[in-house]
Design a protein around this motif. Structure first.
Motif, PDB file in Angstrom:
ATOM      1  N   ALA A   6       0.817  -1.226   0.000  1.00  0.00           N
ATOM      2  CA  ALA A   6       0.000   0.000   0.000  1.00  0.00           C
ATOM      3  C   ALA A   6       0.843   1.265   0.000  1.00  0.00           C
ATOM      4  CB  ALA A   6      -0.934  -0.022   1.210  1.00  0.00           C
ATOM      5  N   LEU A   7       1.805   1.355   0.901  1.00  0.00           N
ATOM      6  CA  LEU A   7       2.569   2.596   1.005  1.00  0.00           C
ATOM      7  C   LEU A   7       3.604   2.765  -0.096  1.00  0.00           C
ATOM      8  CD1 LEU A   7       2.981   2.997   4.866  1.00  0.00           C
ATOM      9  CD2 LEU A   7       1.456   4.224   3.325  1.00  0.00           C
ATOM     10  N   ASP A   8       3.890   1.680  -0.847  1.00  0.00           N
ATOM     11  CA  ASP A   8       4.801   1.824  -1.979  1.00  0.00           C
ATOM     12  C   ASP A   8       4.214   2.724  -3.054  1.00  0.00           C
ATOM     13  OD1 ASP A   8       6.636   0.247  -0.735  1.00  0.00           O
ATOM     14  OD2 ASP A   8       6.323  -1.533  -1.991  1.00  0.00           O
ATOM     15  N   LEU A   9       2.894   2.859  -3.075  1.00  0.00           N
ATOM     16  CA  LEU A   9       2.261   3.755  -4.046  1.00  0.00           C
ATOM     17  C   LEU A   9       2.689   5.203  -3.839  1.00  0.00           C
ATOM     18  CD1 LEU A   9      -1.403   2.355  -4.103  1.00  0.00           C
ATOM     19  CD2 LEU A   9       0.319   2.137  -5.894  1.00  0.00           C
ATOM     20  N   LEU A 290     -16.407  -3.519  -4.481  1.00  0.00           N
ATOM     21  CA  LEU A 290     -16.594  -2.861  -3.186  1.00  0.00           C
ATOM     22  C   LEU A 290     -15.377  -3.061  -2.285  1.00  0.00           C
ATOM     23  CD1 LEU A 290     -20.350  -3.475  -2.288  1.00  0.00           C
ATOM     24  CD2 LEU A 290     -19.233  -1.296  -2.757  1.00  0.00           C
ATOM     25  N   THR A 291     -14.791  -4.254  -2.336  1.00  0.00           N
ATOM     26  CA  THR A 291     -13.601  -4.500  -1.523  1.00  0.00           C
ATOM     27  C   THR A 291     -12.453  -3.620  -2.000  1.00  0.00           C
ATOM     28  OG1 THR A 291     -14.264  -6.790  -1.134  1.00  0.00           O
ATOM     29  CG2 THR A 291     -11.943  -6.240  -0.773  1.00  0.00           C
ATOM     30  N   LEU A 295     -10.272  -0.773   0.071  1.00  0.00           N
ATOM     31  CA  LEU A 295      -8.820  -0.834   0.180  1.00  0.00           C
ATOM     32  C   LEU A 295      -8.167   0.419  -0.390  1.00  0.00           C
ATOM     33  CD1 LEU A 295      -8.194  -4.577  -0.803  1.00  0.00           C
ATOM     34  CD2 LEU A 295      -8.403  -3.594   1.497  1.00  0.00           C
ATOM     35  N   ALA A 296      -8.700   0.906  -1.492  1.00  0.00           N
ATOM     36  CA  ALA A 296      -8.132   2.114  -2.116  1.00  0.00           C
ATOM     37  C   ALA A 296      -8.304   3.324  -1.214  1.00  0.00           C
ATOM     38  CB  ALA A 296      -8.797   2.356  -3.474  1.00  0.00           C
ATOM     39  N   ASP A 297      -9.497   3.487  -0.646  1.00  0.00           N
ATOM     40  CA  ASP A 297      -9.755   4.641   0.216  1.00  0.00           C
ATOM     41  C   ASP A 297      -8.888   4.587   1.473  1.00  0.00           C
ATOM     42  OD1 ASP A 297     -11.593   5.644  -1.544  1.00  0.00           O
ATOM     43  OD2 ASP A 297     -13.360   4.971  -0.421  1.00  0.00           O
TER      44      ASP A 297
END
Length: 394
Positions: A6-9, A290-291, A295-297
């Motif tokens: 996630a934080l690699d983005l 929806l999942t 996760l994106a938010d």
């Protein structure tokens, strides 16, 4: 297309120096090796080997790591913040142990104490051989420390302390307590002063608080002072009024700005892994729109929080960080982290309430982090005061 963390983005390493990254990675390895395999059991039993961990954390070099001299590492504020992130990814209680030791008890002695105080306590505390606590909050005085009832009166050359403190991390295991009390000094009016109190002083006790539903892996207690007699030298000579404890609190709040995000990251990583393995209607839970939206938010809020924390770290390293900016970080990080933990629980469903996964444990812990070191409402009012120039506290 392969999955990314996630934080690699956010390419956060572009904001982190090589030495800071090494310190962060060392802390992460410690948490993976020492904390995560045990933390569910410690949490369930509400029993954590605090003294053993303190020695290990001292050997790791993270106790008072942002202080200079007296056996402290003198690391950057950003490095300290990143360590808080990793420790809280293990558990808020572990980060609290380090935060109270270094940013409250040790910082108070380092910033406001005499040379005698510093020489006596700081090297031992940095090694984890002595554990400290910070006595400010009282049963009826949380957000309004000026209303504290604990008092210190002069008796000849001595001070005599009476009163009690509540919700004090490390209290039952501490060797030394930094206690704040109202005083009536000769001709100077009423003022708050700090005292370095060895916990084996007659009249001092620190009963543990039990039946907690949050921070169960943290040692929490009261401080009770019944005619505790101290020499004049026990007073912190440089701390006069509320400025002393509040400056200490800002040190701790800065660490929380990073730390709470570690809990959120651990929740999100566990949830992404679970969603990839869980099969629903013949396909992975991760493949549903929806999942992925959830996760994106959550990733977006986590990344924004880390970017703000790193910015605050850079400001602190340049000695430009202001209290209201620390409030921005503490308010945002904890508020978003608890929202992430709760949202992760919805993805995990019933599995999310068990200690097999870290999510509910982190969510419960963050309920305490939300209100300690200044409630969200207090930080909102501090920000509001900066914006309007008008205090809403009184």
């Amino acid at each position: 297309m392969g999955a990314v963390a996630a934080l690699d983005l956010f390419s956060l390493n572009s904001h982190i120096g090589e030495e800071e990254a090494m310190v962060r990675d060392t802390a992460r390895q410690f948490v993976e090796r020492r904390i995560k395999p045990e933390i569910a059991d410690w949490y369930e039993r509400a029993e954590t080997p605090v003294r053993e961990l303190a020695l290990e954390l001292g050997e790791l070099g993270v106790l008072g790591m942002h202080l200079e001299g007296y056996g402290c590492a003198g690391a950057s504020a950003t490095a300290y913040g990143l360590v808080c992130t990793e420790l809280e990814a293990g558990d808020s209680g572990i980060r609290s142990l380090v935060s109270v030791q270094g940013s409250l008890a040790m910082f108070a002695i380092w910033r406001w104490g005499s040379d005698e105080h510093k020489q006596e306590w700081l090297p031992r505390m940095a090694r984890g051989e002595a554990i400290g606590c910070f006595g400010l909050t009282e049963p009826d005085c949380g957000s309004d420390p000026a209303a504290m009832r604990t008092n210190a009166r002069r008796d000849g050359d001595d001070w005599v302390l009476n009163g009690s403190k509540m919700w004090i991390t490390n209290a039952p295991v501490a060797d030394v307590a930094v206690v704040w009390a109202q005083t009536e000094e000769h001709g100077k009016g009423r003022g708050i002063r700090g005292f370095v109190v060895p916990t084996n002083t007659p009249g001092f006790s620190a009963p543990a608080i039990h039946k907690k539903m949050s921070l169960r892996a943290s040692s929490t207690g009261e401080l009770v002072m019944d005619n505790v007699r101290l020499p004049a030298s026990a007073m912190l000579p440089e701390a006069v009024g509320l400025r002393g404890p509040l400056e200490c609190l800002n040190e701790a709040r800065f660490g929380i700005s990073f730390g709470a995000l570690g809990a959120a990251r651990d929740c999100l990583e566990a949830t992404i892994e679970y969603a990839g393995q869980r099969q629903v209607f013949g396909r992975s839970l991760a493949s549903f729109q929806l999942t992925q939206t959830k996760l994106a938010d959550m990733t977006l809020e986590l990344g924004k929080g880390m970017l703000l924390a790193l910015h605050l770290g850079a400001l602190k390293d340049r000695h430009e960080l202001r209290p209201e900016q620390i409030s921005l970080g503490k308010l945002n990080s904890v508020r978003e982290s608890i929202a992430i933990a709760r949202e992760c629980r919805t993805v995990l469903g019933a599995a999310g309430i068990t200690l097999e996964f870290p999510v509910m444990r982190h969510a419960n812990n963050l309920e305490s982090v939300l209100t300690y070191e200044g409630t969200s409402e207090v930080h909102q009012l501090m920000i509001g005061q900066a914006l309007t120039g008008t205090s809403a506290f009184r």
